[in-house]
Design an enzyme around this catalytic site. Sequence first.
Site, PDB file in Angstrom:
ATOM      1  CB  CYS A   1      -0.102  31.429   0.982  1.00  8.01           C
ATOM      2  SG  CYS A   1      -0.905  32.947   0.383  1.00  8.01           S
TER       3      CYS A   1
ATOM      4  NE  ARG B   1      -4.327  30.761  -6.938  1.00  9.74           N
ATOM      5  CZ  ARG B   1      -3.608  31.704  -7.541  1.00  9.74           C
ATOM      6  NH1 ARG B   1      -3.567  31.763  -8.853  1.00  9.74           N
ATOM      7  NH2 ARG B   1      -2.930  32.582  -6.820  1.00  9.74           N
TER       8      ARG B   1
ATOM      9  CG  HIS C   1       1.409  30.065  -3.410  1.00  6.39           C
ATOM     10  ND1 HIS C   1       0.700  30.601  -4.461  1.00  6.39           N
ATOM     11  CD2 HIS C   1       1.075  30.807  -2.328  1.00  6.39           C
ATOM     12  CE1 HIS C   1      -0.033  31.609  -4.021  1.00  6.39           C
ATOM     13  NE2 HIS C   1       0.173  31.763  -2.739  1.00  6.39           N
TER      14      HIS C   1
ATOM     15  CB  CYS D   1       2.291  34.319  -3.604  1.00  5.42           C
ATOM     16  SG  CYS D   1       1.607  34.842  -2.012  1.00  5.42           S
TER      17      CYS D   1
END
Length: 220
Positions: free
Chosen positions: A42, A46, A98, A101
């Site tokens: 993604c 982070r 993740h 998201c």
Amino acid sequence: MRSLTALFENNRAWAAGRLRHDPEFFSRLLSQQRVAHLWIGCSDSRVPANEIVGMAPGELFVHRNVANLVVQTDLNCLSVLQYAVEVLRVEHVIVCGHYGCGGIQAAYRGERLGLIDNWLRPVRFLREGAAEQLEALPTEAERHDRLCDLNVIEQVANVCRTTILQDAWLRSQPVAVHGLVYELDDGLLRDLGMSVAKANEVAERYARARGRVIGRQAEE
Ligand code: CO
């Protein structure tokens, strides 16, 4: 360019630091890159691909987009995949989602954010397809997490169904596709049990991984 001053300063400090530890660092990277892993993740700031798996420049080939999707008409992603498999000859293709998201959440809630709603449409379809199982979960956080898992499994299957992987397996090239998910809370990766190394494994691994993710609530 004044607003980028800090970035340039950081860059100079980083390059100098690299050279201090390893004077050959940049000259070595000038020759052909030798990577064994392609990362499809993604765009989320982070989830910095290299950093979370402790890989230096030159060690990881990376493609990122919102919600780590592999769409069969996306020339960008397919080109990265083709180059990685056929030219760099990576041995592992990793799809990493993740939790937390924003893209998955927007698709889950049906939020209107603009053009990106179109990009996220496959996740909406996925959500609709698993509506019954997701609604059975007690909290929205759990429903969100399971949709993140299901999305990764779906994208691994999408990678496997491309002509790129099908052709690689047909010529017995050793390349495996894996589905992982990153936990923002503790910085750890989880294996979703969706690893495929042969064309004839796709259907069975897909069904099993989906079943395991959907059935997780009952097991816990
Ligand atoms: Co994300």
